[in-house]
Scaffold this motif. Structure first.
Motif, PDB file in Angstrom:
ATOM      1  N   THR A 220      -5.037   6.977   0.449  1.00 41.62           N
ATOM      2  CA  THR A 220      -4.333   6.794   1.357  1.00 41.62           C
ATOM      3  C   THR A 220      -3.085   6.910   1.153  1.00 41.62           C
ATOM      4  O   THR A 220      -1.791   6.291   0.357  1.00 41.62           O
ATOM      5  CB  THR A 220      -4.921   5.032   1.927  1.00 41.62           C
ATOM      6  OG1 THR A 220      -4.705   4.262   0.433  1.00 41.62           O
ATOM      7  CG2 THR A 220      -6.841   5.414   2.188  1.00 41.62           C
ATOM      8  N   GLU A 221      -2.500   6.535   2.358  1.00 42.91           N
ATOM      9  CA  GLU A 221      -0.945   6.609   2.170  1.00 42.91           C
ATOM     10  C   GLU A 221      -0.322   4.878   1.765  1.00 42.91           C
ATOM     11  O   GLU A 221      -1.003   4.033   2.701  1.00 42.91           O
ATOM     12  CB  GLU A 221      -0.240   7.330   3.328  1.00 42.91           C
ATOM     13  CG  GLU A 221      -0.190   8.714   2.801  1.00 42.91           C
ATOM     14  CD  GLU A 221       0.909   9.581   3.985  1.00 42.91           C
ATOM     15  OE1 GLU A 221       1.526   9.331   5.033  1.00 42.91           O
ATOM     16  OE2 GLU A 221       1.142  10.711   3.406  1.00 42.91           O
ATOM     17  N   ARG A 222       0.469   4.837   1.553  1.00 40.27           N
ATOM     18  CA  ARG A 222       1.093   3.154   1.140  1.00 40.27           C
ATOM     19  C   ARG A 222       2.879   3.157   1.235  1.00 40.27           C
ATOM     20  O   ARG A 222       3.234   4.556   0.926  1.00 40.27           O
ATOM     21  CB  ARG A 222       0.606   2.493   0.062  1.00 40.27           C
ATOM     22  CG  ARG A 222      -0.876   1.977   0.313  1.00 40.27           C
ATOM     23  CD  ARG A 222      -0.882   1.144   0.939  1.00 40.27           C
ATOM     24  NE  ARG A 222      -2.531   0.234   0.758  1.00 40.27           N
ATOM     25  CZ  ARG A 222      -3.465   1.319   1.380  1.00 40.27           C
ATOM     26  NH1 ARG A 222      -3.067   2.761   2.927  1.00 40.27           N
ATOM     27  NH2 ARG A 222      -4.484   1.052   1.480  1.00 40.27           N
ATOM     28  N   HIS A 223       3.947   2.833   1.854  1.00 33.59           N
ATOM     29  CA  HIS A 223       5.192   2.153   2.122  1.00 33.59           C
ATOM     30  C   HIS A 223       4.946   1.417   0.411  1.00 33.59           C
ATOM     31  O   HIS A 223       4.805   0.222   0.881  1.00 33.59           O
ATOM     32  CB  HIS A 223       5.286   1.967   3.499  1.00 33.59           C
ATOM     33  CG  HIS A 223       5.518   2.927   4.803  1.00 33.59           C
ATOM     34  ND1 HIS A 223       5.753   3.847   4.615  1.00 33.59           N
ATOM     35  CD2 HIS A 223       4.487   3.214   4.906  1.00 33.59           C
ATOM     36  CE1 HIS A 223       5.746   5.031   5.797  1.00 33.59           C
ATOM     37  NE2 HIS A 223       4.886   4.403   5.745  1.00 33.59           N
ATOM     38  N   CYS A 224       5.999   1.819   0.406  1.00 32.19           N
ATOM     39  CA  CYS A 224       6.314   1.212  -1.145  1.00 32.19           C
ATOM     40  C   CYS A 224       8.026   1.067  -1.249  1.00 32.19           C
ATOM     41  O   CYS A 224       8.829   2.185  -0.628  1.00 32.19           O
ATOM     42  CB  CYS A 224       6.051   1.594  -2.445  1.00 32.19           C
ATOM     43  SG  CYS A 224       4.109   1.746  -2.215  1.00 32.19           S
ATOM     44  N   ARG A 225       8.776  -0.041  -1.983  1.00 33.49           N
ATOM     45  CA  ARG A 225       9.623   0.204  -2.469  1.00 33.49           C
ATOM     46  C   ARG A 225       9.779   0.162  -3.825  1.00 33.49           C
ATOM     47  O   ARG A 225       9.523  -0.294  -4.570  1.00 33.49           O
ATOM     48  CB  ARG A 225      10.191  -1.622  -2.109  1.00 33.49           C
ATOM     49  CG  ARG A 225      12.279  -1.581  -2.247  1.00 33.49           C
ATOM     50  CD  ARG A 225      12.506  -2.809  -1.814  1.00 33.49           C
ATOM     51  NE  ARG A 225      13.563  -2.975  -1.989  1.00 33.49           N
ATOM     52  CZ  ARG A 225      14.384  -4.466  -1.709  1.00 33.49           C
ATOM     53  NH1 ARG A 225      14.013  -4.558  -2.025  1.00 33.49           N
ATOM     54  NH2 ARG A 225      15.900  -3.819  -1.872  1.00 33.49           N
ATOM     55  N   LEU A 226      11.421   1.037  -3.242  1.00 30.13           N
ATOM     56  CA  LEU A 226      11.876   1.155  -5.037  1.00 30.13           C
ATOM     57  C   LEU A 226      13.283   0.857  -5.289  1.00 30.13           C
ATOM     58  O   LEU A 226      13.805   1.018  -4.227  1.00 30.13           O
ATOM     59  CB  LEU A 226      11.662   2.674  -5.465  1.00 30.13           C
ATOM     60  CG  LEU A 226      10.363   3.571  -5.204  1.00 30.13           C
ATOM     61  CD1 LEU A 226      10.478   4.555  -5.921  1.00 30.13           C
ATOM     62  CD2 LEU A 226       9.566   2.816  -6.553  1.00 30.13           C
ATOM     63  N   ARG A 227      13.644   0.155  -6.485  1.00 29.70           N
ATOM     64  CA  ARG A 227      14.615  -0.062  -7.164  1.00 29.70           C
ATOM     65  C   ARG A 227      15.309   0.161  -8.517  1.00 29.70           C
ATOM     66  O   ARG A 227      14.719   0.777  -9.362  1.00 29.70           O
ATOM     67  CB  ARG A 227      14.965  -1.388  -6.952  1.00 29.70           C
ATOM     68  CG  ARG A 227      14.773  -2.379  -5.427  1.00 29.70           C
ATOM     69  CD  ARG A 227      14.710  -4.124  -5.946  1.00 29.70           C
ATOM     70  NE  ARG A 227      15.445  -4.390  -6.029  1.00 29.70           N
ATOM     71  CZ  ARG A 227      16.317  -5.819  -6.471  1.00 29.70           C
ATOM     72  NH1 ARG A 227      15.101  -6.645  -6.529  1.00 29.70           N
ATOM     73  NH2 ARG A 227      17.442  -6.404  -6.590  1.00 29.70           N
ATOM     74  N   SER A 228      16.611  -0.173  -8.566  1.00 28.63           N
ATOM     75  CA  SER A 228      16.902   0.540  -9.913  1.00 28.63           C
ATOM     76  C   SER A 228      16.723  -0.763 -10.741  1.00 28.63           C
ATOM     77  O   SER A 228      17.230  -1.688 -10.717  1.00 28.63           O
ATOM     78  CB  SER A 228      18.281   1.520 -10.167  1.00 28.63           C
ATOM     79  OG  SER A 228      19.611  -0.234  -9.809  1.00 28.63           O
ATOM     80  N   LEU A 229      16.512  -0.615 -12.048  1.00 29.02           N
ATOM     81  CA  LEU A 229      16.487  -1.567 -13.384  1.00 29.02           C
ATOM     82  C   LEU A 229      17.785  -2.348 -13.522  1.00 29.02           C
ATOM     83  O   LEU A 229      17.697  -3.127 -13.509  1.00 29.02           O
ATOM     84  CB  LEU A 229      16.139  -0.443 -14.664  1.00 29.02           C
ATOM     85  CG  LEU A 229      15.736  -1.163 -15.654  1.00 29.02           C
ATOM     86  CD1 LEU A 229      14.339  -0.399 -16.807  1.00 29.02           C
ATOM     87  CD2 LEU A 229      16.967  -1.332 -16.231  1.00 29.02           C
ATOM     88  N   SER A 230      19.145  -1.504 -13.441  1.00 33.06           N
ATOM     89  CA  SER A 230      20.754  -2.138 -13.583  1.00 33.06           C
ATOM     90  C   SER A 230      20.355  -3.035 -12.280  1.00 33.06           C
ATOM     91  O   SER A 230      20.859  -4.262 -12.562  1.00 33.06           O
ATOM     92  CB  SER A 230      21.828  -0.917 -13.230  1.00 33.06           C
ATOM     93  OG  SER A 230      21.967  -0.779 -14.469  1.00 33.06           O
ATOM     94  N   GLU A 231      19.781  -3.118 -10.818  1.00 34.92           N
ATOM     95  CA  GLU A 231      19.914  -4.496 -10.013  1.00 34.92           C
ATOM     96  C   GLU A 231      18.698  -5.133 -10.078  1.00 34.92           C
ATOM     97  O   GLU A 231      19.826  -5.998 -10.066  1.00 34.92           O
ATOM     98  CB  GLU A 231      19.507  -3.328  -8.063  1.00 34.92           C
ATOM     99  CG  GLU A 231      20.129  -2.411  -7.888  1.00 34.92           C
ATOM    100  CD  GLU A 231      19.733  -2.816  -6.678  1.00 34.92           C
ATOM    101  OE1 GLU A 231      19.734  -2.759  -5.413  1.00 34.92           O
ATOM    102  OE2 GLU A 231      17.869  -1.496  -6.213  1.00 34.92           O
ATOM    103  N   VAL A 232      18.132  -4.958 -10.402  1.00 36.57           N
ATOM    104  CA  VAL A 232      16.941  -5.970 -11.328  1.00 36.57           C
ATOM    105  C   VAL A 232      17.662  -7.149 -12.831  1.00 36.57           C
ATOM    106  O   VAL A 232      17.661  -8.539 -12.149  1.00 36.57           O
ATOM    107  CB  VAL A 232      15.732  -5.655 -11.860  1.00 36.57           C
ATOM    108  CG1 VAL A 232      14.831  -6.718 -12.744  1.00 36.57           C
ATOM    109  CG2 VAL A 232      14.760  -5.139 -10.378  1.00 36.57           C
TER     110      VAL A 232
END
Length: 373
Positions: A220-232
């Motif tokens: 199944t497909e899921r829409h996911c968010r990714l961010r950069s480590l530096s942002e966190v």
């Protein structure tokens, strides 16, 4: 026999014994606990730790974890608790460590850190919503000091489609990085390697794993968010990362590329899985990763785990040489041995949190517990 559903369930009214049991489960290193009151009114707490690596029975330490599938729960436990794979290559956990668990899945590594280094502050990243709910259940139930983050890490902020495999969630990944044939080959090789080691008590587990490749994977497909480590790092005002653990199914180089130059010095240790699969876009990646880490001041080592030998998965550990001078005591390492729970320490810990008349009369450490009703 049908395996009971251990996915997160709605809250039910709790008795006082339930409250005591739930509190005991929050003690570092406790996997399961049961309370028994005698006819005379005496209350005994029976406690099982995480340290029964070969107990695959329905009453073993994993039997009450929320999970997606039992076969992958067993695999994760073997890799993280039994083999201590993320503590190899000189990796240590120091007092008050800040740990980034990138690719947390159902939380097995976060639970490991909570058991071995209770003072740690864990950041657990899991982008797939179905899996994140299970992660939350396990981490909260066992009282791990973790910040649960419902997104993954990459080289930039983006929304992306993930392939989610309900039958084996640890293979879930970005759709553009999926390689299902490779995953099937990995499962077959894992089974062969496990049988070759001659480990006892694994027959049922291996049969479940083999059944995965006898049919098509459900996708199944899921829409996911990714961010950069530096942002966190910026957003959370992180002053240091004692250990960056990465297991993200072919996206590990993206995670590292999400570290801005000014933040590299905050990262002290890295323990990660790297895909280097011949004839695929990942071929040669181990050397790329090693060169990147060396250029940023780490001493890096590469190893192939016994259970994943021949699968194109490698363990890369990297430590800054100067981290040896950190004055905080080392709480856990591969050389420190696996700790055994202390019933008196558990009793004292409970006494600090419960009124005197509402405590177990005795805490007993046991190797096994009967199934819960």
């Amino acid at each position: 026999m049908t395996k009971p559903d251990r996915s997160p369930a709605p809250d039910a009214p709790k008795t006082e014994l339930d409250e005591v049991r739930d509190l005991i489960l929050r003690y570092p290193g406790v996997a399961r606990a049961q309370l028994e009151r005698t006819a005379g009114g005496r209350l005994t707490a029976r406690v099982q730790g995480w340290d029964h690596a070969n107990d695959l029975s329905p009453t073993g330490p994993l039997s009450e974890l929320a999970e997606i599938n039992p076969h992958e729960t067993r695999f994760l436990y073997d890799e993280i608790f039994s083999a201590e794979s993320y503590l190899q290559g000189g990796i240590t956990l120091r007092e008050d460590a800040v740990v980034f668990d990138v690719g947390a899945n159902i939380g097995m590594f976060s639970l490991f850190v909570g058991a071995r280094c209770p003072s740690a502050d864990v950041f657990a990243f899991e982008p797939v919503p179905d899996v994140f709910d299970v992660l939350r259940s396990n981490v909260e139930r066992h009282g791990v000091a973790a910040r649960l983050l419902p997104f993954g890490l990459s080289d930039r902020d983006q929304d992306i489609v993930f392939n989610f495999y309900p039958g084996i969630s640890i293979m879930s990944c970005r759709s553009d990085y999926a390689d299902l044939d490779n995953e099937v080959d990995l499962i077959k090789q894992y089974v062969a390697n496990t049988r070759e080691t001659g480990a006892t008590g694994r027959d049922d587990h291996l049969a479940q794993v083999e059944a995965l490749v006898a049919k098509d994977f459900e996708l199944t497909e899921r829409h996911c968010r990714l961010r950069s480590l530096s942002e966190v790092i910026e957003e959370a005002a992180v002053a240091r990362i004692d250990l960056l653990k990465i297991d993200v199914q072919r996206a590990e180089l993206d995670v590292l590329r999400g570290v801005e130059e000014r933040h590299w010095s905050l990262i002290q240790q890295i323990s990660m899985e790297v895909h280097d699969e011949k004839g695929t876009p990942t071929e040669g990646r181990v050397q790329l990763v090693k060169d990147l880490l060396t250029a940023n001041g780490f001493r890096a080592t590469v190893a192939e785990e016994d259970l994943l030998r021949g699968t194109g998965r490698y363990a890369v550990q990297a430590v800054r040489p100067e981290y040896a001078d950190d004055p905080r005591p080392v709480v856990a390492s591969a050389e420190s041995g696996k700790p055994r729970l202390d019933p008196l320490a558990i009793a004292g810990w409970l006494a600090e949190r419960r009124p005197a008349g509402r405590l177990p009369d005795e805490v007993v450490l046991v190797d096994s517990l009967p199934p819960r009703d």
